[in-house]
Design a protein around this motif. Sequence first.
Motif, PDB file in Angstrom:
ATOM      1  N   GLY A   1       0.813  -1.185   0.000  1.00 27.08           N
ATOM      2  CA  GLY A   1       0.000   0.000   0.000  1.00 27.08           C
ATOM      3  C   GLY A   1       0.864   1.260   0.000  1.00 27.08           C
ATOM      4  N   CYS A   2       0.214   2.382   0.214  1.00 27.94           N
ATOM      5  CA  CYS A   2       0.873   3.695   0.218  1.00 27.94           C
ATOM      6  C   CYS A   2       0.518   4.437   1.501  1.00 27.94           C
ATOM      7  CB  CYS A   2       0.403   4.534  -0.962  1.00 27.94           C
ATOM      8  SG  CYS A   2       0.735   3.843  -2.578  1.00 27.94           S
ATOM      9  N   ILE A   3       1.429   5.275   1.944  1.00 34.95           N
ATOM     10  CA  ILE A   3       1.177   6.113   3.113  1.00 34.95           C
ATOM     11  C   ILE A   3       0.958   7.544   2.635  1.00 34.95           C
ATOM     12  CG2 ILE A   3       2.142   7.044   5.239  1.00 34.95           C
ATOM     13  CD1 ILE A   3       3.589   4.389   5.620  1.00 34.95           C
ATOM     14  N   PHE A   4      -0.141   8.131   3.079  1.00 36.86           N
ATOM     15  CA  PHE A   4      -0.485   9.511   2.760  1.00 36.86           C
ATOM     16  C   PHE A   4      -0.973  10.165   4.047  1.00 36.86           C
ATOM     17  CE2 PHE A   4      -3.565  12.739   1.231  1.00 36.86           C
ATOM     18  CZ  PHE A   4      -2.687  13.511   0.487  1.00 36.86           C
ATOM     19  N   ASN A   5      -0.353  11.269   4.440  1.00 35.46           N
ATOM     20  CA  ASN A   5      -0.686  11.964   5.697  1.00 35.46           C
ATOM     21  C   ASN A   5      -0.725  10.991   6.878  1.00 35.46           C
ATOM     22  OD1 ASN A   5      -0.791  14.447   4.451  1.00 35.46           O
ATOM     23  ND2 ASN A   5      -3.008  14.424   4.190  1.00 35.46           N
ATOM     24  N   GLU A   6       0.313  10.175   6.942  1.00 34.70           N
ATOM     25  CA  GLU A   6       0.532   9.228   8.046  1.00 34.70           C
ATOM     26  C   GLU A   6      -0.508   8.117   8.147  1.00 34.70           C
ATOM     27  OE1 GLU A   6       1.307  11.297  11.699  1.00 34.70           O
ATOM     28  OE2 GLU A   6       2.645  12.717  10.719  1.00 34.70           O
ATOM     29  N   LYS A   7      -1.251   7.839   7.061  1.00 31.27           N
ATOM     30  CA  LYS A   7      -2.230   6.760   7.061  1.00 31.27           C
ATOM     31  C   LYS A   7      -1.934   5.832   5.883  1.00 31.27           C
ATOM     32  CE  LYS A   7      -6.978   5.513   7.236  1.00 31.27           C
ATOM     33  NZ  LYS A   7      -8.346   5.819   7.363  1.00 31.27           N
ATOM     34  N   LEU A   8      -2.087   4.521   6.101  1.00 33.35           N
ATOM     35  CA  LEU A   8      -1.823   3.520   5.070  1.00 33.35           C
ATOM     36  C   LEU A   8      -3.074   3.292   4.231  1.00 33.35           C
ATOM     37  CD1 LEU A   8       0.127   1.381   3.883  1.00 33.35           C
ATOM     38  CD2 LEU A   8      -0.812  -0.226   5.575  1.00 33.35           C
ATOM     39  N   TYR A   9      -2.909   3.357   2.903  1.00 32.62           N
ATOM     40  CA  TYR A   9      -4.005   3.107   1.962  1.00 32.62           C
ATOM     41  C   TYR A   9      -3.631   1.933   1.067  1.00 32.62           C
ATOM     42  CZ  TYR A   9      -5.989   7.556   3.385  1.00 32.62           C
ATOM     43  OH  TYR A   9      -6.546   8.574   4.123  1.00 32.62           O
ATOM     44  N   PRO A  10      -4.626   1.183   0.576  1.00 33.86           N
ATOM     45  CA  PRO A  10      -4.344   0.027  -0.280  1.00 33.86           C
ATOM     46  C   PRO A  10      -3.953   0.466  -1.693  1.00 33.86           C
ATOM     47  CG  PRO A  10      -6.707   0.337  -0.101  1.00 33.86           C
ATOM     48  CD  PRO A  10      -6.060   1.348   0.827  1.00 33.86           C
ATOM     49  N   PHE A  11      -3.335  -0.437  -2.445  1.00 28.77           N
ATOM     50  CA  PHE A  11      -3.027  -0.161  -3.848  1.00 28.77           C
ATOM     51  C   PHE A  11      -4.326   0.057  -4.613  1.00 28.77           C
ATOM     52  CE2 PHE A  11       0.896  -2.740  -2.924  1.00 28.77           C
ATOM     53  CZ  PHE A  11       1.795  -1.703  -3.114  1.00 28.77           C
ATOM     54  N   GLY A  12      -4.258   0.894  -5.638  1.00 28.31           N
ATOM     55  CA  GLY A  12      -5.415   1.152  -6.489  1.00 28.31           C
ATOM     56  C   GLY A  12      -6.008   2.528  -6.257  1.00 28.31           C
ATOM     57  N   HIS A  13      -7.253   2.676  -6.684  1.00 21.18           N
ATOM     58  CA  HIS A  13      -7.967   3.956  -6.616  1.00 21.18           C
ATOM     59  C   HIS A  13      -8.554   4.156  -5.220  1.00 21.18           C
ATOM     60  CE1 HIS A  13     -10.286   7.362  -8.033  1.00 21.18           C
ATOM     61  NE2 HIS A  13     -11.362   6.827  -7.474  1.00 21.18           N
ATOM     62  N   ILE A  14      -8.321   5.327  -4.639  1.00 23.36           N
ATOM     63  CA  ILE A  14      -8.920   5.704  -3.360  1.00 23.36           C
ATOM     64  C   ILE A  14      -9.877   6.851  -3.651  1.00 23.36           C
ATOM     65  CG2 ILE A  14      -8.503   6.616  -1.047  1.00 23.36           C
ATOM     66  CD1 ILE A  14      -5.618   4.997  -2.628  1.00 23.36           C
ATOM     67  N   GLU A  15     -11.162   6.586  -3.519  1.00 24.60           N
ATOM     68  CA  GLU A  15     -12.198   7.569  -3.862  1.00 24.60           C
ATOM     69  C   GLU A  15     -12.087   8.839  -3.025  1.00 24.60           C
ATOM     70  OE1 GLU A  15     -15.157   9.023  -6.164  1.00 24.60           O
ATOM     71  OE2 GLU A  15     -14.299   7.042  -6.418  1.00 24.60           O
ATOM     72  N   ARG A  16     -11.832   8.670  -1.713  1.00 21.63           N
ATOM     73  CA  ARG A  16     -11.741   9.838  -0.838  1.00 21.63           C
ATOM     74  C   ARG A  16     -10.971   9.472   0.429  1.00 21.63           C
ATOM     75  NH1 ARG A  16     -16.659  12.978   2.296  1.00 21.63           N
ATOM     76  NH2 ARG A  16     -15.284  13.881   3.823  1.00 21.63           N
ATOM     77  N   THR A  17      -9.938  10.263   0.720  1.00 22.80           N
ATOM     78  CA  THR A  17      -9.215  10.072   1.982  1.00 22.80           C
ATOM     79  C   THR A  17      -9.948  10.865   3.056  1.00 22.80           C
ATOM     80  OG1 THR A  17      -7.761  11.995   1.764  1.00 22.80           O
ATOM     81  CG2 THR A  17      -7.013   9.930   0.733  1.00 22.80           C
ATOM     82  N   GLU A  18      -9.568  10.673   4.308  1.00 25.24           N
ATOM     83  CA  GLU A  18     -10.226  11.423   5.375  1.00 25.24           C
ATOM     84  C   GLU A  18      -9.858  12.902   5.341  1.00 25.24           C
ATOM     85  OE1 GLU A  18      -7.369  10.316   9.127  1.00 25.24           O
ATOM     86  OE2 GLU A  18      -8.875   8.850   8.547  1.00 25.24           O
ATOM     87  N   ASP A  19      -8.847  13.272   4.549  1.00 26.02           N
ATOM     88  CA  ASP A  19      -8.449  14.671   4.378  1.00 26.02           C
ATOM     89  C   ASP A  19      -8.975  15.276   3.084  1.00 26.02           C
ATOM     90  OD1 ASP A  19      -7.013  14.586   6.776  1.00 26.02           O
ATOM     91  OD2 ASP A  19      -5.208  13.905   5.768  1.00 26.02           O
ATOM     92  N   CYS A  20      -9.948  14.619   2.451  1.00 30.89           N
ATOM     93  CA  CYS A  20     -10.616  15.125   1.248  1.00 30.89           C
ATOM     94  C   CYS A  20      -9.718  15.160   0.007  1.00 30.89           C
ATOM     95  CB  CYS A  20     -11.219  16.498   1.507  1.00 30.89           C
ATOM     96  SG  CYS A  20     -12.544  16.454   2.749  1.00 30.89           S
ATOM     97  N   TYR A  21      -9.006  14.087  -0.223  1.00 37.16           N
ATOM     98  CA  TYR A  21      -8.221  13.916  -1.438  1.00 37.16           C
ATOM     99  C   TYR A  21      -8.674  12.650  -2.148  1.00 37.16           C
ATOM    100  CZ  TYR A  21      -4.935  17.500   0.012  1.00 37.16           C
ATOM    101  OH  TYR A  21      -4.365  18.696   0.375  1.00 37.16           O
ATOM    102  N   GLN A  22      -8.561  12.644  -3.454  1.00 36.12           N
ATOM    103  CA  GLN A  22      -8.775  11.445  -4.250  1.00 36.12           C
ATOM    104  C   GLN A  22      -7.401  11.005  -4.727  1.00 36.12           C
ATOM    105  OE1 GLN A  22     -10.724  11.499  -8.269  1.00 36.12           O
ATOM    106  NE2 GLN A  22     -12.364  10.568  -7.055  1.00 36.12           N
ATOM    107  N   CYS A  23      -7.079   9.725  -4.574  1.00 35.66           N
ATOM    108  CA  CYS A  23      -5.719   9.263  -4.831  1.00 35.66           C
ATOM    109  C   CYS A  23      -5.693   7.987  -5.664  1.00 35.66           C
ATOM    110  CB  CYS A  23      -4.992   8.988  -3.520  1.00 35.66           C
ATOM    111  SG  CYS A  23      -4.882  10.394  -2.403  1.00 35.66           S
ATOM    112  N   HIS A  24      -4.525   7.739  -6.198  1.00 34.60           N
ATOM    113  CA  HIS A  24      -4.245   6.468  -6.856  1.00 34.60           C
ATOM    114  C   HIS A  24      -2.900   5.986  -6.326  1.00 34.60           C
ATOM    115  CE1 HIS A  24      -4.815   3.348  -9.805  1.00 34.60           C
ATOM    116  NE2 HIS A  24      -3.533   3.453 -10.083  1.00 34.60           N
TER     117      HIS A  24
END
Length: 76
Positions: A1-24
Amino acid sequence: GCIFNEKLYPFGHIERTEDCYQCHCQQGRMQCCSLYLTPVSYDRKNCKFVFDKKRCRYDILQRDDSSQPCSAASLV
């Protein structure tokens, strides 16, 4: 996965982070963009903007009564 703003996200498309970002997330990198626009044209003397994290947007409110939105005339 990936770390964004100190939180781990899975591989692929992330519709919305808790900080209001859309990521891949891909191995070795993560690309993100914000889901909100920042106000630039408004009556700064009588209005202020406040971020609403639940709706991922800024609300433009009256400076002396934060419960009331600024009128359309105040938005330049």
